[in-house]
Design an enzyme around this catalytic site. Sequence first.
Site, PDB file in Angstrom:
ATOM      1  N   ASP A  72       0.843  -1.192   0.000  1.00  0.00           N
ATOM      2  CA  ASP A  72       0.000   0.000   0.000  1.00  0.00           C
ATOM      3  C   ASP A  72       0.881   1.245   0.000  1.00  0.00           C
ATOM      4  O   ASP A  72       1.815   1.355   0.793  1.00  0.00           O
ATOM      5  CB  ASP A  72      -0.922  -0.010   1.228  1.00  0.00           C
ATOM      6  CG  ASP A  72      -2.009   1.045   1.126  1.00  0.00           C
ATOM      7  OD1 ASP A  72      -3.070   0.733   0.540  1.00  0.00           O
ATOM      8  OD2 ASP A  72      -1.795   2.172   1.595  1.00  0.00           O
ATOM      9  N   HIS A  89      -4.856  14.632  -9.234  1.00  0.00           N
ATOM     10  CA  HIS A  89      -5.100  13.245  -9.595  1.00  0.00           C
ATOM     11  C   HIS A  89      -4.250  12.738 -10.751  1.00  0.00           C
ATOM     12  O   HIS A  89      -3.819  11.600 -10.774  1.00  0.00           O
ATOM     13  CB  HIS A  89      -6.590  13.036  -9.895  1.00  0.00           C
ATOM     14  CG  HIS A  89      -7.408  13.010  -8.648  1.00  0.00           C
ATOM     15  ND1 HIS A  89      -7.482  11.905  -7.841  1.00  0.00           N
ATOM     16  CD2 HIS A  89      -8.152  13.960  -8.041  1.00  0.00           C
ATOM     17  CE1 HIS A  89      -8.254  12.169  -6.801  1.00  0.00           C
ATOM     18  NE2 HIS A  89      -8.656  13.426  -6.890  1.00  0.00           N
ATOM     19  N   ASP A 121      -1.998   9.482 -10.529  1.00  0.00           N
ATOM     20  CA  ASP A 121      -2.020   8.377 -11.491  1.00  0.00           C
ATOM     21  C   ASP A 121      -0.619   8.060 -11.992  1.00  0.00           C
ATOM     22  O   ASP A 121      -0.226   6.897 -12.089  1.00  0.00           O
ATOM     23  CB  ASP A 121      -2.912   8.739 -12.690  1.00  0.00           C
ATOM     24  CG  ASP A 121      -4.400   8.682 -12.344  1.00  0.00           C
ATOM     25  OD1 ASP A 121      -4.723   8.263 -11.206  1.00  0.00           O
ATOM     26  OD2 ASP A 121      -5.225   9.051 -13.197  1.00  0.00           O
ATOM     27  N   GLU A 132      -4.780   2.426  -4.169  1.00  0.00           N
ATOM     28  CA  GLU A 132      -3.317   2.492  -4.129  1.00  0.00           C
ATOM     29  C   GLU A 132      -2.751   1.228  -3.481  1.00  0.00           C
ATOM     30  O   GLU A 132      -1.675   1.224  -2.908  1.00  0.00           O
ATOM     31  CB  GLU A 132      -2.854   3.752  -3.393  1.00  0.00           C
ATOM     32  CG  GLU A 132      -3.162   3.805  -1.898  1.00  0.00           C
ATOM     33  CD  GLU A 132      -4.534   4.380  -1.559  1.00  0.00           C
ATOM     34  OE1 GLU A 132      -5.443   4.332  -2.414  1.00  0.00           O
ATOM     35  OE2 GLU A 132      -4.691   4.856  -0.414  1.00  0.00           O
TER      36      GLU A 132
END
Length: 320
Positions: free
Chosen positions: A170, A183, A187, A213
């Site tokens: 994570d 964002h 990405d 994620e």
Amino acid sequence: MKILIADDDPSARLLLKSALADWGYDVVAVPDGIAAWEALRRTDAPPLALLDWLMPGLDGVEVCRKVRQESEAPFMYLVLLTGKAETQDVIQGIESGADDYVSKPFDMQELRVRLRAGQRIAELHRALLDQATHDSLTGVWNRRAVVEILERELARAVRGDHPVGVIMVDVDHFKRLNDTLGHADGDAALREVSRRVNLALRPSDSLGRYGGEEFLIVVPGGDHSSLASIAERVRQVIAEAEVTTPAGRTLMTVSLGAAIHQGPSERADGLIKRADDALYQAKRDGRNCVKLSTSASDPISRELIREEKAAPAGASESCR
Ligand SMILES: [Mg+2]
């Protein structure tokens, strides 16, 4: 494109082999139905096959039937080569799972165009399958596909009595990163994380995007210490260098939880849950670290934990 030819007649086999090679195919030729089935049952089977109907061992129709019922390969376009041209025979051939048939003696040009048609279908099928099994952002397996890989590996592990491990990864503070960078850069960062994680894995390991994620790695074989060292390698490959996004460079870290399958009674979801619990332990312990599942029924990890207590500086077990 890879193609399998199965024909018991050596001169026919040779003729087909050289013609198909001339047409640009990557040819694998076998002399009987059993060898054909061996080649077609595997996950990396050729997507096209040209099968003689009459062969010793398994005939072409039986090979088609087995492929449709038992093969692990995702898709195959099967063409029967046959001296039989009665309608009843053709029906039997297609019903057994063949996609097409070519009557012997065949016209080479007809064979060529029929194989081209098969190739188009195989390519389309592969593209659709790719889309259905891969995460569009990162290109790694999607959640459903990586869980299916895990389930297959667990079935294999139970049959062959070898271990399977999973690692949950994570990205630390990803929400904060997304909020500060935006964002599009979030990405880009996820793409870079999956690219680097892939570099740290072996060809036999599988990486999938499990959630936003969060990534799941399936690691066949090995023991707790090899699993911990793969996880540690993943941790390092992320932490050691800044990630470049369109907005600039930023340091990122990941937290990892790992667990090894504990026998036939443990299912995929139970194993994932233990890795996830270990991941949350890693988060609680300060992130950017690896934790192994500490199931009480697992003597090896108890041992590792004792070692950890004895030598708390161990890199793979200490949190930063
Ligand atoms: Mg024959």
